[in-house]
Design a protein around this motif. Structure first.
Motif, mmCIF file in Angstrom:
data_model
loop_
_atom_site.group_PDB
_atom_site.id
_atom_site.type_symbol
_atom_site.label_atom_id
_atom_site.label_comp_id
_atom_site.label_asym_id
_atom_site.label_seq_id
_atom_site.Cartn_x
_atom_site.Cartn_y
_atom_site.Cartn_z
ATOM 1 N N ASP A 17 0.807 -1.222 0.000
ATOM 2 C CA ASP A 17 0.000 0.000 0.000
ATOM 3 C C ASP A 17 0.837 1.267 0.000
ATOM 4 O O ASP A 17 0.528 2.222 -0.688
ATOM 5 N N ASP A 18 1.870 1.306 0.795
ATOM 6 C CA ASP A 18 2.642 2.531 1.007
ATOM 7 C C ASP A 18 3.963 2.453 0.250
ATOM 8 O O ASP A 18 4.977 2.017 0.785
ATOM 9 N N VAL A 19 3.958 2.871 -1.006
ATOM 10 C CA VAL A 19 5.131 2.781 -1.880
ATOM 11 C C VAL A 19 5.636 4.182 -2.194
ATOM 12 O O VAL A 19 4.860 5.058 -2.561
ATOM 13 N N VAL A 20 6.942 4.383 -2.035
ATOM 14 C CA VAL A 20 7.575 5.660 -2.350
ATOM 15 C C VAL A 20 8.610 5.408 -3.445
ATOM 16 O O VAL A 20 9.448 4.512 -3.321
ATOM 17 N N VAL A 21 8.540 6.198 -4.519
ATOM 18 C CA VAL A 21 9.523 6.094 -5.593
ATOM 19 C C VAL A 21 10.385 7.343 -5.556
ATOM 20 O O VAL A 21 9.882 8.458 -5.602
ATOM 21 N N LYS A 22 11.696 7.142 -5.430
ATOM 22 C CA LYS A 22 12.656 8.260 -5.423
ATOM 23 C C LYS A 22 13.774 7.901 -6.385
ATOM 24 O O LYS A 22 14.578 7.013 -6.104
ATOM 25 N N GLY A 23 13.803 8.587 -7.508
ATOM 26 C CA GLY A 23 14.837 8.312 -8.504
ATOM 27 C C GLY A 23 14.744 6.887 -9.001
ATOM 28 O O GLY A 23 13.701 6.443 -9.476
ATOM 29 N N LYS A 24 15.819 6.135 -8.851
ATOM 30 C CA LYS A 24 15.874 4.745 -9.316
ATOM 31 C C LYS A 24 15.577 3.748 -8.202
ATOM 32 O O LYS A 24 15.801 2.555 -8.359
ATOM 33 N N GLU A 25 15.074 4.234 -7.067
ATOM 34 C CA GLU A 25 14.783 3.381 -5.912
ATOM 35 C C GLU A 25 13.285 3.333 -5.644
ATOM 36 O O GLU A 25 12.587 4.329 -5.804
ATOM 37 N N ILE A 26 12.839 2.182 -5.184
ATOM 38 C CA ILE A 26 11.470 2.003 -4.707
ATOM 39 C C ILE A 26 11.601 1.671 -3.224
ATOM 40 O O ILE A 26 12.364 0.779 -2.851
ATOM 41 N N ARG A 27 10.866 2.397 -2.388
ATOM 42 C CA ARG A 27 10.981 2.209 -0.944
ATOM 43 C C ARG A 27 9.628 1.823 -0.356
ATOM 44 O O ARG A 27 8.615 2.410 -0.696
ATOM 45 N N ILE A 28 9.666 0.827 0.520
ATOM 46 C CA ILE A 28 8.455 0.374 1.207
ATOM 47 C C ILE A 28 8.806 0.127 2.671
ATOM 48 O O ILE A 28 9.974 0.078 3.044
ATOM 49 N N ASN A 29 7.765 -0.047 3.490
ATOM 50 C CA ASN A 29 7.996 -0.426 4.879
ATOM 51 C C ASN A 29 8.517 -1.859 4.901
ATOM 52 O O ASN A 29 8.122 -2.694 4.083
ATOM 53 N N SER A 30 9.400 -2.132 5.819
ATOM 54 C CA SER A 30 10.077 -3.424 5.883
ATOM 55 C C SER A 30 9.097 -4.577 6.069
ATOM 56 O O SER A 30 8.200 -4.512 6.914
ATOM 57 N N ILE A 31 9.295 -5.632 5.298
ATOM 58 C CA ILE A 31 8.510 -6.858 5.495
ATOM 59 C C ILE A 31 9.174 -7.734 6.558
ATOM 60 O O ILE A 31 8.597 -8.724 6.984
ATOM 61 N N PHE A 32 10.380 -7.369 6.987
ATOM 62 C CA PHE A 32 11.128 -8.139 7.975
ATOM 63 C C PHE A 32 10.931 -7.608 9.389
ATOM 64 O O PHE A 32 11.170 -8.318 10.356
ATOM 65 N N ASP A 33 10.510 -6.351 9.516
ATOM 66 C CA ASP A 33 10.219 -5.728 10.807
ATOM 67 C C ASP A 33 8.895 -4.985 10.652
ATOM 68 O O ASP A 33 8.853 -3.881 10.127
ATOM 69 N N LEU A 34 7.824 -5.599 11.103
ATOM 70 C CA LEU A 34 6.484 -5.063 10.873
ATOM 71 C C LEU A 34 6.206 -3.768 11.629
ATOM 72 O O LEU A 34 5.195 -3.116 11.369
ATOM 73 N N SER A 35 7.113 -3.359 12.527
ATOM 74 C CA SER A 35 6.927 -2.084 13.215
ATOM 75 C C SER A 35 7.429 -0.902 12.368
ATOM 76 O O SER A 35 7.220 0.251 12.735
ATOM 77 N N ASP A 36 8.070 -1.179 11.253
ATOM 78 C CA ASP A 36 8.629 -0.124 10.401
ATOM 79 C C ASP A 36 7.518 0.697 9.753
ATOM 80 O O ASP A 36 6.607 0.156 9.148
ATOM 81 N N THR A 37 7.624 2.012 9.880
ATOM 82 C CA THR A 37 6.684 2.923 9.215
ATOM 83 C C THR A 37 7.432 3.997 8.425
ATOM 84 O O THR A 37 6.846 4.974 8.000
ATOM 85 N N ASN A 38 8.745 3.815 8.259
ATOM 86 C CA ASN A 38 9.578 4.836 7.617
ATOM 87 C C ASN A 38 10.282 4.356 6.353
ATOM 88 O O ASN A 38 11.351 4.858 6.007
#
Length: 77
Positions: A17-38
């Motif tokens: 749901d929460d996808v950020v695209v910056k340049g050549k990178e795609i950033r999402i909240n970690s699937i390995f640490d569900l407390s990640d919101t950054n």
């Protein structure tokens, strides 16, 4: 075979749901640490610093990393 940025971006957006695209990178909240919101999980279809043809991911919260093929397997089983 290089990973298509647009095709991979669409795949990510269809699964997260929460996808950020910056340049050549795609950033999402970690699937390995569900407390990640950054958006600590960075996906790089361009292959990161070493320009790997398979693309790479790196979770800056847990330090897990690998190829995008591995990431797709983790998400889709």
């Amino acid at each position: 075979m290089a990973v298509s940025f647009e095709r991979f971006r669409r795949w990510v957006e269809s699964r997260f749901d929460d996808v950020v695209v910056k340049g050549k990178e795609i950033r999402i909240n970690s699937i390995f640490d569900l407390s990640d919101t950054n958006h600590h999980l960075w996906l790089s279809p361009s292959g990161g610093k070493k320009k790997r043809k398979t693309g790479v991911f790196h979770c800056f919260k847990t330090d897990r990393k690998g190829t995008l093929a591995t990431f797709v397997q983790l998400v889709d089983g």
